[in-house]
Every structure is written in structure tokens, then in C-alpha cells.
Design an enzyme around this catalytic site. Sequence first.
Site, PDB file in Angstrom:
ATOM      1  N   HIS A 207      60.734   4.949  42.480  1.00 27.13           N
ATOM      2  CA  HIS A 207      59.968   4.537  41.291  1.00 27.13           C
ATOM      3  C   HIS A 207      60.666   3.495  40.429  1.00 27.13           C
ATOM      4  O   HIS A 207      60.117   3.083  39.418  1.00 27.13           O
ATOM      5  CB  HIS A 207      59.655   5.759  40.426  1.00 27.13           C
ATOM      6  CG  HIS A 207      60.881   6.346  39.763  1.00 27.13           C
ATOM      7  ND1 HIS A 207      61.672   7.253  40.382  1.00 27.13           N
ATOM      8  CD2 HIS A 207      61.437   6.113  38.567  1.00 27.13           C
ATOM      9  CE1 HIS A 207      62.670   7.576  39.583  1.00 27.13           C
ATOM     10  NE2 HIS A 207      62.562   6.896  38.473  1.00 27.13           N
TER      11      HIS A 207
HETATM   12  N1  UDP Z   1      62.255  15.263  40.692  1.00 22.52           N
HETATM   13  C1  UDP Z   1      61.312  16.211  40.365  1.00 22.52           C
HETATM   14  N2  UDP Z   1      60.032  16.015  40.783  1.00 22.52           N
HETATM   15  C2  UDP Z   1      59.644  14.919  41.473  1.00 22.52           C
HETATM   16  C3  UDP Z   1      60.617  13.955  41.800  1.00 22.52           C
HETATM   17  C4  UDP Z   1      61.903  14.148  41.380  1.00 22.52           C
HETATM   18  O1  UDP Z   1      61.640  17.224  39.758  1.00 22.52           O
HETATM   19  O2  UDP Z   1      58.453  14.798  41.789  1.00 22.52           O
HETATM   20  C5  UDP Z   1      63.631  15.479  40.222  1.00 22.52           C
HETATM   21  C6  UDP Z   1      64.691  15.215  41.250  1.00 22.52           C
HETATM   22  O3  UDP Z   1      64.902  16.344  42.049  1.00 22.52           O
HETATM   23  C7  UDP Z   1      65.861  14.892  40.354  1.00 22.52           C
HETATM   24  C8  UDP Z   1      65.250  14.223  39.168  1.00 22.52           C
HETATM   25  O4  UDP Z   1      63.871  14.533  39.203  1.00 22.52           O
HETATM   26  O5  UDP Z   1      66.467  16.073  39.892  1.00 22.52           O
HETATM   27  C9  UDP Z   1      65.449  12.725  39.209  1.00 22.52           C
HETATM   28  O6  UDP Z   1      64.713  12.147  38.196  1.00 22.52           O
HETATM   29  P1  UDP Z   1      64.277  10.623  38.245  1.00 22.52           P
HETATM   30  O7  UDP Z   1      64.238  10.152  39.637  1.00 22.52           O
HETATM   31  O8  UDP Z   1      63.059  10.529  37.425  1.00 22.52           O
HETATM   32  O9  UDP Z   1      65.417   9.906  37.419  1.00 22.52           O
HETATM   33  P2  UDP Z   1      66.862   9.328  37.816  1.00 22.52           P
HETATM   34  O10 UDP Z   1      67.621  10.402  38.494  1.00 22.52           O
HETATM   35  O11 UDP Z   1      66.679   8.148  38.668  1.00 22.52           O
HETATM   36  O12 UDP Z   1      67.461   8.976  36.494  1.00 22.52           O
END
Ligand code: UDP
Length: 359
Positions: A207
Site C-alpha cells: 500500500h
Molecule cells: N495488518 C493488519 N491487517 C491487514 C494488513 C496488515 O492487521 O489487513 C497488520 C500487519 O500484520 C502489521 C501491520 O498491520 O502488523 C502493518 O501495518 P501497515 O502495513 O499499515 O504499516 P507499516 O508497518 O508499513 O508502518
Amino acid sequence: MKIVTVVGARPQFIKAAVVSHLLREKHEEILIHTGQHFDYNMSEQFFEELDIPNPDYNLGISGGSHAQMTGKMMIAVEDVLGKEKPDWLLVYGDTNSTLAAALAAAKIHIPICHVEAGARTHCMTNPEEINRICTDHVSSLLLASTQSGYDEMKKEGLSKRGILVGDPMYDAFIKYSSRLQIKDVVLHMLYGGHITIPDEYYYMTCHREENTSDDKDLAEILKATELLDAPTIYPVHPRNKQRALKLREKYGFNKVILTEPVGYLESACLVRNSKKIITDSGGLQREAFYAGKKCVTVLDFVCWPETMVGKRNELSRPIAEEIVDKINHKQTVDNHYLPFGDGHSAEKIVMALEHEVNK
Ligand code: UDP
């Protein structure tokens, strides 16, 4: 001690889930939700499933340009800080909510504790990198999740205010990832209806602005799923739902299972039971590592270099053949290599704050 904590996005809810209750055992916490993530399955579901205390303030701010969102949040957070007069502001990670809260607090001389300090991609076109750097430089207590984060702080002259506490995402994974069994996970398809989870599947999230702001990159990433030897479960962020649906339809990508976002318990369970992981998320790269799953990160920078050891996580350009080639590389897993701490970073975060107040 009175703490105002600001959260706004999915990964921050997960970190707050392991820190907030502990903090509240001895201290007063006021929780602000900026509203950056607002759909039920990107926000409320996390509060319910992970039993996160209800926000005391919900600012309802989301969307718009980076500056619009950050500016509105700064004004609203400043208001609450003025009213609540906390001893500290606590922020997590690298989102616009993190930056806005930190800037608002710094200007009115409220000390800031930043969890996940020192994480760096060294890529200034990555919007989160700007948030990380600015937040660290206005913070008084910088809590690093890994040694590489602490080393980055040293390079920027910040380590005197820094402590290595480990990664609260690791605490959360240990605590929650076995709560559900795969048979209990229900996937809501983007095109309506439910699906039975295949015995073997790849798990993907994608995303970031870098991969989803035009058709070309996302189409290549989806094409990679066609070339894999099992279906791919891809919970799609609301930001790129329309684009993902359109591309699947246009190119007839049938092996990818597009679903609504899932809750954290579901996501962690899907990680544990997956074959391998493809992602552009900082959180998912680490979860793949915790679970010993091979990961390909479709970005040209890494924030968590520890995950790359033994080819456990490899970077790829958004080119289908490259993603598939790299996902097929063998990884070497050393079970004694635990760079994300001991699963007790939440305790260390609370202790570090208490130590500052008692100084
Ligand atoms: N995650 C979730 N549901 C989803 C996709 C991801 O709970 O449909 C969780 C994933 O397991 C991880 C977190 O969201 O713990 C990551 O968040 P995101 O990708 O939004 O942010 P980033 O880690 O890139 O800051």
C-alpha cells in the site's frame, strides 16, 4: 506521571496494545486517536480485538495532502495538550500523526518520548523518513527498537537521549499471534462473499505511495502473484482498493485473492501459516522475520536491516520476474539471532519514561 499518547494508524494501535495497559497500572494515560485510519477494519476492530483502551479524544482527521493532514492534526493536538497539560507526550513510529503530535508538543515545551526512534531508510522521497527524522530531532527520549536504530541515532548525535528497548511489535506478535487458528480466520473478499483459506498461500500487503500511486507498479506486483506456485492472499488497504480491483479485472489476474483489510489477530495468524510473504510494509517485514518466513520487500530501501540477514528479507523492484526470483531464493534462519529484543520492550518503554520523570 501523566502521559498523552497519540495514535492514528494501524501499526500504532498494535504498539499501544502492548504498552497502554502497562502504563496505566501506575500512571495516567490520555489517549488521542487522530483519525488518520478510520474504517472499522483499519481502526475500531484493532481496539476491540486487542482490548486497547478507548480513546479519550478522537480528532477525526484524515485524508488531504500530507501538509493538510499534518497541519490540522497539529492544531487539534495542541488544543488537547493545552487542556491536559501532560508530563510527557508518547508517540510511535513514523506516520503523519506521529510528526504532527511531536511538532505540536515540542513548540509548547512538552517533552516527547518517541518509540521506534532511529529507524532510517536514508531515502528522503519516502514520506515516512521525513516524519522519523523530524520526530527524533524534537524528542527528549528516543527509544530504539533495534541496534541499527540506536547506531543511526549515534550518527545523528542523538544517542545521549536514546535507549535500546527492543521492538514492541515483537511483544505484540508473541502475545497475539497464536490467539486465532487459521480455521477461525474469515476473509471478506473485495468483490463480495467469503473464501476458504487455501492450504498453501503467499501472504501479501502492498500500500505504500511508492507502489500504488500509479497502475504500472501495482500491475507488476499483481503479475508476480500469477507466476507463483500457490494463491496469494492480499488484504487491500482502502487507499488502493479501486486500483487493485481494476487491475485484477483488466489483466485477468486470478491467483490473487483480494480481501478487505483484516484485523491484527487475523493478520498475525495469516503470517504464521503462510508459505512466504511479499510486502512493502515495515511491520509485515518484521512479522515475517519473527515467524521465520521468507520475505520479499518491494521497495528500494530497508528500514529494518536486521531482517535481511541470511536472505530472510530481500528487496525487489516492482518487476514481476524479480519478485518471483527473489521469493524463491533460499533463506538461512538462525534461531539464536534475536535482534528485536526479548518480547519485553513494553516494560522497558514504561521504565524508561519513569526513569526520566524521577531524574
Ligand atoms: N495488518 C493488519 N491487517 C491487514 C494488513 C496488515 O492487521 O489487513 C497488520 C500487519 O500484520 C502489521 C501491520 O498491520 O502488523 C502493518 O501495518 P501497515 O502495513 O499499515 O504499516 P507499516 O508497518 O508499513 O508502518
